[in-house]
Design an enzyme around this catalytic site. Structure first.
Site, PDB file in Angstrom:
ATOM      1  N   ASP A 291      42.010  34.978  36.113  1.00  0.00           N
ATOM      2  CA  ASP A 291      43.012  35.906  36.650  1.00  0.00           C
ATOM      3  C   ASP A 291      44.298  35.718  35.846  1.00  0.00           C
ATOM      4  OD1 ASP A 291      44.465  37.611  38.284  1.00  0.00           O
ATOM      5  OD2 ASP A 291      44.306  36.383  40.095  1.00  0.00           O
ATOM      6  N   TYR A 465      47.045  39.805  40.464  1.00  0.00           N
ATOM      7  CA  TYR A 465      45.977  40.528  41.169  1.00  0.00           C
ATOM      8  C   TYR A 465      44.847  41.068  40.296  1.00  0.00           C
ATOM      9  CZ  TYR A 465      50.384  40.787  43.754  1.00  0.00           C
ATOM     10  OH  TYR A 465      51.600  40.496  44.316  1.00  0.00           O
ATOM     11  N   HIS A 466      44.461  40.301  39.271  1.00  0.00           N
ATOM     12  CA  HIS A 466      43.392  40.779  38.404  1.00  0.00           C
ATOM     13  C   HIS A 466      42.241  39.771  38.279  1.00  0.00           C
ATOM     14  CE1 HIS A 466      46.936  43.131  36.490  1.00  0.00           C
ATOM     15  NE2 HIS A 466      46.407  43.814  37.488  1.00  0.00           N
ATOM     16  N   PRO A 467      41.695  39.277  39.396  1.00  0.00           N
ATOM     17  CA  PRO A 467      40.575  38.330  39.286  1.00  0.00           C
ATOM     18  C   PRO A 467      39.314  39.025  38.802  1.00  0.00           C
ATOM     19  CG  PRO A 467      40.896  38.956  41.580  1.00  0.00           C
ATOM     20  CD  PRO A 467      42.028  39.576  40.798  1.00  0.00           C
TER      21      PRO A 467
END
Ligand SMILES: Cc1cc2nc3c(=O)[nH]c(=O)nc-3n(C[C@H](O)[C@H](O)[C@H](O)COP(=O)(O)OP(=O)(O)OC[C@H]3O[C@@H](n4cnc5c(N)ncnc54)[C@H](O)[C@@H]3O)c2cc1C
Length: 532
Positions: A291, A465-467
């Site tokens: 992330d 917020y980019h897992p």
């Protein structure tokens, strides 16, 4: 109940899958979503994000395990829990990443995923506001538009130019580098989530598509190595949904590995402590989570036209709500993160390694910490961190949250890049075009030495917020799916969501997840054999 396809999760990828697979009226499709319908007005009004982000409203609001790289702090991981999934709560920025990210996926042994091969799938969904060109599509379901930005947003772009960066009018075009305004998935002042784009137009039109909301998938139905469907809990009752052709997991980077593990698919070491029998050994399930670690530089300003809390701010917000209701314009028609940039922290690099998100208000701790007064913020995140984490189980209870460990800033290289990115962001914020707002940075006034700065970064860094990558595509023993997104060693099961990304792209992850949904749907249809 029996269908040809059962899709778990109605998020960015799941909504695309449901739309494309149900195009053929002879094919029955069931889309299973744990959350409710997307009726909340906070979803559809872009500015509603300030209410959703910090709360549990249509948001799983997960917590990570204590992060060793963040001084033992627990991170926050919001995720959409409604039709549209995270595309119903995200910041609506439309970015695809760098072309070399996809060429890298192909080079890792995933044929079909190079930039030139994925570009048609990005273009297929797209309805670009300026019409089609070599990089953009027109007439697709997903509107990609522009914002009527706050004047300070233009000042930020000018500040970037003054600090020596090129101005880029299309980060998804020929060149990603530079500073500029973001394109957004907002149409006529309304959020264009994957649900709005791909599900809403089908309402009442496709009797072959069943959408179940409030339906939480609890395990796969396995017969030996063949997946026959899913078990679902709906209104307190257990329900079996059988898939004649395939079961497609689109529950996102946390939900998909959790469901596989609950079903006995994973490593014995992960399952044994929870008393779950191993049904299929696949050690990579949940591993390889990655992330973007992100530091927000918040600034107070004297200017009260920026978003903020004050008497005049409250009056402005009330007026803005009326304006939004009447015309769908104004403050609440914005995503607030109106501009940003992709920068190289070292001139020797071949591509940007940090991204900026510039915001027209003070962002502190995901909007969970509010400040009196007005201001602006600039996020800086590391685009290709070295740190790798994992998703596992906290419990065998399928309704319990997964164990999430992004292991942020565990790797010194990530701290170094973040530090350089922080300095570049600060230089932009100090440039003349923003001087009329007299921005004053919060938290940094007592910081003098580099050690103090690193300590500050570790105290305040968290997810942007980019897992991705928790069910990685590839050929090696830690890969979970192959290049056609089929789960290794199991029949009739694919993963089609952000968890399959072999590496984290250099940018936001909604458009890439939608592209994965498009390409995944095409592969499912290509591989379909007639069933009698
Ligand atoms: C606050 C926030 C801001 C963001 N901002 C941006 C942005 O501006 N631009 C951008 O490009 N990206 C952004 N992202 C990231 C982007 O939205 C996600 O990467 C993308 O939506 C992921 O898509 P997905 O299909 O993999 O999963 P999701 O869209 O998360 O969908 C998964 C779905 O599965 C459901 N589900 C999970 N478990 C189960 C289960 N057991 N049974 C049934 N259903 C289940 C969930 O409720 C959810 O609806 C943001 C994300 C967040 C959270």
């Amino acid at each position: 109940m029996e269908f040809d396809y059962v899709i778990v999760g109605a998020g960015s990828a799941g909504c695309v899958l449901a739309n494309r697979l149900s195009e053929d009226p002879a094919v029955s499709v069931c889309l299973v979503e744990a959350g409710p319908r997307d009726r909340s007005p906070l979803i559809h009004m872009p500015g509603g994000i300030i209410g959703i982000l910090p709360t549990r409203h249509v948001n799983w609001a997960f917590k990570t395990v204590p992060q060793r790289g963040l001084g033992g702090r627990q991170g926050y991981q919001p995720r959409g829990r409604t039709l549209g999934g995270s595309s119903s709560i995200n910041a609506m920025i439309y970015i695809r990443g760098h072309r070399s990210d996809y060429d890298g996926w192909a080079a890792l042994g995933n044929p079909g995923w190079s930039y030139d091969e994925v570009l048609p799938w990005f273009r297929r969904s797209e309805d670009f506001h300026a019409g089609a060109d070599a990089f953009h599509g027109a007439g697709g379901e997903l509107h990609v538009g522009t914002l009527a930005a706050h004047p300070a947003t233009q000042a930020f772009v000018e500040a970037g130019r003054a600090a020596g960066h090129r101005v880029n009018t299309d980060f998804n075009g020929a060149e990603q580098e530079g500073v500029g305004h973001y394109h957004v998935t907002i149409r006529d002042g309304r959020r264009c989530s994957a649900s709005v784009a791909f599900l809403h137009p089908l309402r009442g039109m496709r009797p072959n598509l069943t959408v179940l909301t409030g339906a939480h998938a609890t395990s796969l139905v396995l017969a030996g190595k063949t997946v026959r469907g899913v078990q679902v809990r709906m209104k307190g009752r257990a329900l079996e949904l059988r898939a004649r052709r395939e079961t497609l997991l689109a529950a996102g980077a946390f939900g998909t590995p959790q469901l596989l593990l609950l079903s006995g698919v994973g490593s014995e070491a992960e399952l044994r402590p929870h008393g779950i029998a191993l049904r299929h050994a696949l050690p990579g399930v949940g591993q390889g989570l990655v992330d973007h670690p992100d530091y927000v530089l918040p600034y107070t300003t004297a200017d009260t036209s920026l978003v903020g809390f004050s008497l005049s701010g409250a009056a402005a917000m009330a007026r803005a709500l009326f304006e939004y209701r009447a015309h769908r314009t104004g403050l609440f028609a914005s995503n607030f993160a109106e501009a940003g940039g992709f920068l190289r922290t070292d001139a020797a690099l071949g591509r940007p390694d940090v991204q900026l998100h510039w915001v027209t208000g003070i962002v502190d701790d995901h909007n969970r910490k509010l400040h009196l007064g007005h201001g602006m913020s600039c996020h800086v995140c590391v685009l290709r961190p070295q740190s790798r984490g994992s998703v596992g189980l906290q419990s065998a209870d399928p309704l319990a949250p997964p164990r999430i460990d992004p292991d942020f800033l565990a790797h010194d290289a990530d701290v170094e890049v973040l530090l350089k990115g922080y300095r570049m962001a600060r230089d932009i914020m100090a440039a003349t075009p923003l001087a009329r707002y007299a921005p004053r940075e919060l938290y940094a006034d007592k910081v003098r030495s580099e050690d103090e700065l690193v300590a500050l970064l570790r105290r305040r860094t968290d997810s942007v917020y980019h897992p991705v990558g928790s069910c990685r595509m590839g050929r090696d023993e830690m890969a979970v799916v192959d290049h056609r997104l089929r789960v290794h060693g199991l029949e009739r099961l694919r993963v089609v969501d952000a968890s399959v990304m072999p590496t984290l792209v250099g940018g936001n992850t909604n458009a890439p997840s939608i592209m994965i949904g498009e390409k995944g749907a095409a592969m499912v249809m290509e591989d379909a054999t007639p069933i009698h």
